[in-house]
Design an enzyme around this catalytic site. Structure first.
Site, PDB file in Angstrom:
ATOM      1  N   SER A 143      -5.763   4.686   1.947  1.00 58.60           N
ATOM      2  CA  SER A 143      -6.772   4.781   3.009  1.00 58.60           C
ATOM      3  C   SER A 143      -6.329   5.743   4.110  1.00 58.60           C
ATOM      4  O   SER A 143      -5.193   6.228   4.100  1.00 58.60           O
ATOM      5  CB  SER A 143      -7.086   3.402   3.600  1.00 58.60           C
ATOM      6  OG  SER A 143      -5.902   2.763   3.997  1.00 58.60           O
ATOM      7  N   TYR A 181       5.252  -1.533  17.478  1.00 57.53           N
ATOM      8  CA  TYR A 181       4.746  -0.374  16.737  1.00 57.53           C
ATOM      9  C   TYR A 181       5.434   0.910  17.226  1.00 57.53           C
ATOM     10  O   TYR A 181       5.905   1.722  16.426  1.00 57.53           O
ATOM     11  CB  TYR A 181       3.229  -0.275  16.916  1.00 57.53           C
ATOM     12  CG  TYR A 181       2.622   0.960  16.274  1.00 57.53           C
ATOM     13  CD1 TYR A 181       2.423   1.029  14.899  1.00 57.53           C
ATOM     14  CD2 TYR A 181       2.264   2.067  17.043  1.00 57.53           C
ATOM     15  CE1 TYR A 181       1.877   2.162  14.310  1.00 57.53           C
ATOM     16  CE2 TYR A 181       1.720   3.202  16.461  1.00 57.53           C
ATOM     17  CZ  TYR A 181       1.521   3.236  15.093  1.00 57.53           C
ATOM     18  OH  TYR A 181       0.999   4.360  14.513  1.00 57.53           O
ATOM     19  N   ILE A 215       3.595  10.019  -2.006  1.00 62.10           N
ATOM     20  CA  ILE A 215       3.051   9.633  -0.700  1.00 62.10           C
ATOM     21  C   ILE A 215       2.767   8.137  -0.663  1.00 62.10           C
ATOM     22  O   ILE A 215       2.135   7.592  -1.575  1.00 62.10           O
ATOM     23  CB  ILE A 215       1.800  10.481  -0.329  1.00 62.10           C
ATOM     24  CG1 ILE A 215       1.182   9.993   0.997  1.00 62.10           C
ATOM     25  CG2 ILE A 215       0.757  10.513  -1.429  1.00 62.10           C
ATOM     26  CD1 ILE A 215       0.211  10.972   1.620  1.00 62.10           C
ATOM     27  N   THR A 216       3.243   7.486   0.387  1.00 62.67           N
ATOM     28  CA  THR A 216       2.976   6.048   0.533  1.00 62.67           C
ATOM     29  C   THR A 216       1.724   5.861   1.401  1.00 62.67           C
ATOM     30  O   THR A 216       1.363   6.749   2.171  1.00 62.67           O
ATOM     31  CB  THR A 216       4.158   5.317   1.194  1.00 62.67           C
ATOM     32  OG1 THR A 216       4.329   5.823   2.518  1.00 62.67           O
ATOM     33  CG2 THR A 216       5.443   5.491   0.414  1.00 62.67           C
ATOM     34  N   GLY A 217       1.099   4.710   1.252  1.00 66.83           N
ATOM     35  CA  GLY A 217      -0.125   4.432   2.024  1.00 66.83           C
ATOM     36  C   GLY A 217      -1.216   5.411   1.655  1.00 66.83           C
ATOM     37  O   GLY A 217      -1.970   5.875   2.513  1.00 66.83           O
ATOM     38  N   ALA A 218      -1.313   5.693   0.346  1.00 70.85           N
ATOM     39  CA  ALA A 218      -2.260   6.717  -0.116  1.00 70.85           C
ATOM     40  C   ALA A 218      -3.651   6.149  -0.352  1.00 70.85           C
ATOM     41  O   ALA A 218      -4.531   6.858  -0.836  1.00 70.85           O
ATOM     42  CB  ALA A 218      -1.726   7.354  -1.395  1.00 70.85           C
TER      43      ALA A 218
HETATM   44  N1  NAP Z   1      -4.555   6.506  13.283  1.00 67.22           N
HETATM   45  C1  NAP Z   1      -3.878   7.060  14.264  1.00 67.22           C
HETATM   46  O1  NAP Z   1      -4.414   7.339  15.339  1.00 67.22           O
HETATM   47  C2  NAP Z   1      -2.433   7.385  14.098  1.00 67.22           C
HETATM   48  C3  NAP Z   1      -1.775   8.032  15.148  1.00 67.22           C
HETATM   49  C4  NAP Z   1      -0.426   8.343  15.015  1.00 67.22           C
HETATM   50  C5  NAP Z   1       0.227   8.023  13.846  1.00 67.22           C
HETATM   51  N2  NAP Z   1      -0.406   7.382  12.825  1.00 67.22           N
HETATM   52  C6  NAP Z   1       0.333   7.067  11.612  1.00 67.22           C
HETATM   53  O2  NAP Z   1      -0.358   7.536  10.487  1.00 67.22           O
HETATM   54  C7  NAP Z   1       0.019   6.801   9.335  1.00 67.22           C
HETATM   55  C8  NAP Z   1      -1.213   6.413   8.557  1.00 67.22           C
HETATM   56  O3  NAP Z   1      -2.005   5.554   9.347  1.00 67.22           O
HETATM   57  P1  NAP Z   1      -3.597   5.509   9.267  1.00 67.22           P
HETATM   58  O4  NAP Z   1      -4.079   5.672  10.637  1.00 67.22           O
HETATM   59  O5  NAP Z   1      -4.074   6.386   8.200  1.00 67.22           O
HETATM   60  O6  NAP Z   1      -3.823   3.960   8.921  1.00 67.22           O
HETATM   61  P2  NAP Z   1      -4.355   3.249   7.594  1.00 67.22           P
HETATM   62  O7  NAP Z   1      -5.625   3.850   7.166  1.00 67.22           O
HETATM   63  O8  NAP Z   1      -4.301   1.806   7.849  1.00 67.22           O
HETATM   64  O9  NAP Z   1      -3.232   3.642   6.542  1.00 67.22           O
HETATM   65  C9  NAP Z   1      -2.018   2.964   6.428  1.00 67.22           C
HETATM   66  C10 NAP Z   1      -1.654   2.908   4.981  1.00 67.22           C
HETATM   67  O10 NAP Z   1      -0.462   2.139   4.836  1.00 67.22           O
HETATM   68  C11 NAP Z   1      -0.687   1.163   3.845  1.00 67.22           C
HETATM   69  N3  NAP Z   1       0.100  -0.041   4.087  1.00 67.22           N
HETATM   70  C12 NAP Z   1       0.062  -0.859   5.160  1.00 67.22           C
HETATM   71  N4  NAP Z   1       0.884  -1.899   4.979  1.00 67.22           N
HETATM   72  C13 NAP Z   1       1.438  -1.746   3.777  1.00 67.22           C
HETATM   73  C14 NAP Z   1       2.363  -2.496   3.019  1.00 67.22           C
HETATM   74  N5  NAP Z   1       2.867  -3.653   3.462  1.00 67.22           N
HETATM   75  N6  NAP Z   1       2.724  -2.044   1.806  1.00 67.22           N
HETATM   76  C15 NAP Z   1       2.207  -0.903   1.324  1.00 67.22           C
HETATM   77  N7  NAP Z   1       1.334  -0.152   1.976  1.00 67.22           N
HETATM   78  C16 NAP Z   1       0.953  -0.565   3.193  1.00 67.22           C
HETATM   79  C17 NAP Z   1      -2.159   0.863   3.930  1.00 67.22           C
HETATM   80  O11 NAP Z   1      -2.613   0.249   2.742  1.00 67.22           O
HETATM   81  P3  NAP Z   1      -4.126  -0.359   2.612  1.00 67.22           P
HETATM   82  O12 NAP Z   1      -4.993   0.815   2.279  1.00 67.22           O
HETATM   83  O13 NAP Z   1      -4.013  -1.335   1.513  1.00 67.22           O
HETATM   84  O14 NAP Z   1      -4.473  -0.960   3.945  1.00 67.22           O
HETATM   85  C18 NAP Z   1      -2.726   2.245   4.142  1.00 67.22           C
HETATM   86  O15 NAP Z   1      -2.864   2.927   2.931  1.00 67.22           O
HETATM   87  C19 NAP Z   1       0.818   5.638   9.848  1.00 67.22           C
HETATM   88  O16 NAP Z   1       2.185   5.882   9.674  1.00 67.22           O
HETATM   89  C20 NAP Z   1       0.500   5.601  11.323  1.00 67.22           C
HETATM   90  O17 NAP Z   1       1.533   5.033  12.073  1.00 67.22           O
HETATM   91  C21 NAP Z   1      -1.732   7.058  12.936  1.00 67.22           C
END
Ligand code: NAP
Lengths: 257, 302
Positions: free
Chosen positions: B19, B175, B14-17
């Protein structure tokens, strides 16, 4: 060999934006910057995406011998150019008396020595019979004496005046010189942060680098002398003509000091 | 609805694990007994995430790889590291790959390779990583690729003339395009893998989730807007349960549906299913990643 566009400071945020813009227009590229790895990574991404040839040679432009090696490489490989985009140029923000001698030297070497030598060399290697475009990156700061950015603003002024002067010298030789004078550039997290803390003013004086690169090249192709991105910045540029320098410096002190 | 299925003996990447939804998903998968390989961009954050996971699930099998996904050459190194871990651990292959990492950027910025940052991190990186991990995914009897997409892909189209919005950058559109790309990649990947493939790709819409995604890499206005909006969202844990369901529920593999929300299949946008657009996006992505379909045995479907 097809002639290329030479870009210095190519792997920084603005450099990458210019490299991509030129590649989009189908131009082959010759890139230079300090890090060979960064150059290779960029060259790899651009050449596979836009199907253009991208050559590169790492050089520390503040170092005379490194510059000479770069020029030797250009001569030996028989590279020819139809454009030069001079981007390399650091900024050490802060009161002048708090700069280190090394920082002051780097600023002068890179922005003045290297820029002039690079322009001189590129002109020697220009493609015959084709228009040659030079783009120098100055700054909106060049229109004002700026505290905190005193050296920066002054050498940007140097670049502006130098560019406008050689523009006239080279005009009849099929060469154009265009100076880009942007305000804040959101190229990396520290710059974005700096723009952010300026609030509304930061927001309205800032333009995206992709847009700026595309517009600058449009300006260069039309042979225009100066491009100031953004309406507010253009107005600030015009005001500078009517405000005495000492008053401008004082006003800037009131705002930023 | 959480699938009752345990995941003992399964290997998940899993990527982005570190946060948000990714961290919550990793915790849940570890609790179900899976061996989880998490990817994060920051060493300290990876360590912290590992501690959090072990606190929530003592004895969990979890390990982290560090890779900034904004650089495609690092994505390749990440794939090599995952290969090494899988081999060292004696796993058969990978059972589930969850492409979850994503970023938002207020300004047009470029990656070291010259790509727009959101396009690179949210679309090109998972595109390349999936290709690179495909051999390991094919080694397990049934493998799933889960793209964490978003409902924002609806009412979105590609600006083909300037796909990375160089000249007219708009943070939200950039986005949304990447989230559309996630759905289209999963649809086209399934077509190319073929009906009989043991590997299937899915896209999931987690809904509006209260995470920090809009607070990183953004400027004041976007931060303010996201803070207000996300406070109405569900918790990362609630969002994670939909992803874990897709990762573990056996019946999911039999259904032909590609797009999921709240553990139910639904239709993705009409635009995302257009053959011509699917092909175009695939070809552009291949070119940008410098890879070819022949090498990965994923020829276009005529
Ligand atoms: N939140 C929402 O309402 C929502 C709605 C629809 C879809 N999504 C999708 O859900 C997924 C997770 O998002 P989230 O809301 O959980 O946001 P988040 O907490 O910011 O998680 C994003 C993750 O991606 C990592 N990341 C960002 N840039 C990166 C890079 N350059 N290299 C490696 N890792 C990177 C972040 O790392 P760090 O921990 O270091 O920041 C974090 O672990 C995303 O694909 C997003 O598009 C979210």
């Amino acid at each position: 060999m097809r002639s290329m566009i030479c870009i210095t400071g190519a792997t920084g945020g603005l450099g990458r934006a210019f490299a991509v813009e030129c590649a989009c227009r189908g131009w082959d590229l010759f890139l230079t910057d300090i890090s060979a790895d960064a150059l290779e990574t960029l060259a790899c991404g651009i050449s596979s995406t836009y199907m253009v040839n991208v050559d590169f040679y790492p050089s520390d432009l503040t170092d005379v011998s490194s510059r000479e090696r770069l020029f030797k490489h250009i001569t030996e490989k028989g590279l020819i150019f139809h454009g030069l985009i001079n981007i390399a140029g650091p900024d050490y923000e802060g009161p002048f008396a708090q700069r280190t001698p090394e920082q002051i030297r780097t600023i002068l070497r890179l922005n003045i020595e290297a820029n002039l030598e690079m322009t001189f060399e590129a002109l020697k290697h220009r493609e015959k019979g084709r228009s040659f475009r030079i783009i120098n990156v100055s700054s909106l700061a060049s229109f004002y004496p700026m505290l905190i950015k005193a050296t920066y603003a002054a050498y940007k002024r140097f670049l502006l005046d130098f560019s406008l002067a050689i523009r006239e010298e080279l005009r009849r030789k099929g060469c154009t010189v265009t100076v880009l004078c942007p305000a804040g550039m959101p190229t990396n997290p520290p710059c974005i942060h700096a723009i952010d803390i300026q609030g509304f003013m930061g927001r309205i004086t800032t333009k995206n680098v992709g847009y700026v690169a595309a517009k600058t090249i449009d300006y260069a192709l039309k042979g225009r002398p100066v491009y100031i991105p953004g309406l507010v910045n253009k107005i600030l540029g015009i005001i500078s003509r009517f405000v005495p320098s000492t008053t401008a410096a004082r006003l800037i002190y009131e705002r930023w000091g | 609805m959480l699938s009752e299925q345990n995941m003992i003996g399964k290997t998940v990447v899993i990527t982005g694990a570190t946060s948000g939804i990714g961290l919550a998903t990793t915790i849940m998968l570890a609790q179900k007994g899976a061996f989880v390989i998490g990817a994060g961009r920051d060493k300290a954050k990876c360590q912290k995430a590992e501690e959090t996971i072990l606190e929530n699930s003592p004895g969990a099998q979890v390990t982290f790889c560090i890779a900034d996904l904004s650089c495609l050459s690092r994505v390749k190194v990440l794939a090599l590291n995952i290969n090494r871990i899988v081999n060292e651990k004696g796993c058969k292959g990978i059972d589930v790959l969850i492409n979850n990492a994503a970023t938002v950027s207020s300004w047009y910025t470029t990656t070291p390779e010259g790509f727009e940052t959101q396009f690179a991190v949210n679309h090109l990186a998972p595109f390349l990583l999936t290709h690179e991990l495909l051999p390991l995914l094919k080694k397990t009897p049934e493998a799933r690729i889960i793209m964490v997409s978003s409902g924002s892909h609806f009412r979105t189209r590609f600006n083909w003339d300037d796909i990375m919005l160089r000249k007219r950058y708009n943070c939200l559109l950039a986005y949304k395009q990447t989230k559309l790309a996630n759905v289209m990649f999963s649809i086209e990947l399934n077509r190319r893998l073929g009906e009989d493939s043991t590997v299937r790709a899915f896209s999931v819409d987690p809904g509006l989730v209260n995470t920090e995604i809009g607070m990183k890499g953004t400027s004041g206005l976007v931060k303010w807007f996201w803070k207000k909006r996300s406070s109405h969202g569900i918790t990362p844990r609630e969002a994670a349960s939909g992803i874990v369901y897709l990762a573990s529920e056996p019946s999911v593999m039999r259904e032909k549906a590609v797009y999921w929300k709240n553990c139910k299949s639904c239709n993705p946008s009409r635009y995302s299913q257009k053959g011509e657009a699917l092909l175009k996006l695939w070809e552009i992505s291949e070119k940008m990643c410098g890879i070819s379909s022949e090498k990965y045995k994923l020829p276009p479907v005529v």
